[in-house]
Design an enzyme around this catalytic site. Structure first.
Site, mmCIF file in Angstrom:
data_model
loop_
_atom_site.group_PDB
_atom_site.id
_atom_site.type_symbol
_atom_site.label_atom_id
_atom_site.label_comp_id
_atom_site.label_asym_id
_atom_site.label_seq_id
_atom_site.Cartn_x
_atom_site.Cartn_y
_atom_site.Cartn_z
ATOM 1 C CD GLU A 141 -68.190 -52.275 -33.422
ATOM 2 O OE1 GLU A 141 -67.082 -52.603 -32.643
ATOM 3 O OE2 GLU A 141 -69.067 -52.642 -32.916
ATOM 4 C CD GLU A 167 -71.021 -56.160 -34.554
ATOM 5 O OE1 GLU A 167 -70.431 -56.153 -35.765
ATOM 6 O OE2 GLU A 167 -70.453 -56.333 -33.366
#
Ligand code: IDC
Length: 341
Positions: free
Chosen positions: A172, A261
């Site tokens: 991320e 995720e």
């Protein structure tokens, strides 16, 4: 170049990778290809690829993988074991597992590269033994290109010939001061080159700014190359229609997406479970052939953890699972059993 990005780059430059001698076998000794167990996901689907905005199997049929992400590797090393992966494959019926290899902070692959490579290897080899797919996630929020390149090269060199492997080179990227075209795209071009030096074809699922939510921005300036997909991360109690619209825009622009995720709770990893929003996301994923992996197989005292504190590495009974863990196990099993596993 904004502060966070520049600071991360500097840290990497000053740290260097000296002293990082690989303990993995030499290139000539790539892990052997054992036949996937009969009836397993990999036996059925073989090598995955991307055709248009879909992930497809070796015979060109769309595939939706459903499974679990392990928790940060430095904080939940006990679950980076063959027993845990075996249990997830056999009892939870996951078709994919994600290894979240820590790449933030002092106790991470940035400082313990060989230790973390070894953890990834354990999970990959257990996934291979069970005939399931495995996402190897460089679990970073800041860019550490030297380290990431070394890590991904080693994984590709050792395991790149196996159909099970899926790379996620940047969990991320942050939002502030991080630009897709200027920062994240070039980072991925470098990682893709490093992986492709050893592995010509396995899926590489890339991150985008704003914690891997800006797939629509990436879609306007996509990466070149075969079998490059994009991850979309969501937390159901926080992210709803607005983020799905970004996913829809990316799909419409031709990107293939995977949710490597997500949480059924808030983006903090804690807070109440949102059943209604979770169902809306699952419906969206299924309708679009988007694979999904839930956060997480860990025992931290937070609602996104599937396990209660101190849960054993495998053989979990009802009392070892949190409310979220029971919901996720049930959802994964039901969907994958319906798919014939
Ligand atoms: C969270 C963990 C939490 C830990 C935190 C540290 O659940 O226990 O303190 O990391 O940064 C993500 C990240 C993932 C986060 C998760 C929940 O990929 O690392 O885990 N999350 O906050 N993106 C959105 C949410």
């Amino acid at each position: 170049m904004k502060a966070i990005w520049a600071a991360a780059a500097l840290a990497v430059m000053s740290l260097g990778l000296s002293g990082c001698a690989s303990t993995l076998p030499d290139p000539g000794a790539a892990a052997p290809v054992a036949a996937a167990p009969v009836g397993s996901p990999v036996a059925r689907h073989g090598a995955l690829s991307i055709a248009g905005n879909r992930v497809v199997d070796a015979s060109g049929q769309p595939v939706t993988l459903r499974g679990m992400s392990l928790f940060w590797s430095q904080w939940a090393p006990q679950y980076y074991t063959a027993q845990t992966v075996d249990w997830l494959a056999q009892d939870w019926k996951v078709t994919v597992v994600r290894a979240a290899i820590a790449a933030e902070g002092n106790d991470s692959a940035l400082f313990h590269m060989e230790r973390e490579l070894a953890k990834a290897s354990v999970v990959i080899e257990a996934a291979v033994a069970n005939g399931i797919y495995v996402v190897v996630d460089w679990h970073a929020h800041r860019n550490h290109p030297e380290h990431a390149e070394y890590f991904l090269s080693e994984i590709a060199r050792r395991y790149g010939h196996l159909p099970n492997l899926i790379y996620e080179p940047f969990n991320e990227p942050l939002r502030e001061g991080v630009d897709w075209s200027r920062d994240v795209k070039p980072y991925h071009e470098r990682m893709i080159a490093a992986i492709r030096a050893h592995d010509p074809d396995n899926l590489i699922i890339v991150g985008s700014p704003s914690w891997s939510q800006d797939v629509d921005i990436a879609a306007a300036d996509p990466l070149a190359g075969e079998n490059i997909g994009y991850t979309l991360h969501y937390y159901a109690a926080t992210h709803k229609d607005g983020l799905r619209a970004k996913g829809d825009a990316a799909l419409a622009a031709g990107l293939a997406l995977m949710v490597t995720e997500f949480g059924i709770v808030e983006a903090t990893g804690n807070g109440p479970i949102d059943r209604e929003s979770s169902d809306a996301w699952w419906d969206w994923a299924e309708a679009n052939g988007v694979s999904w992996m839930a956060w997480s197989i860990g025992d931290r005292d937070e609602t996104s953890a599937a396990l209660v504190p101190g849960a054993p590495v495998a053989g979990w009974r009802e009392e070892h699972l949190t409310e979220g863990g029971r919901i996720l196990r049930d959802r994964i099993r039901t969907a994958n059993i319906a798919d014939g596993y």
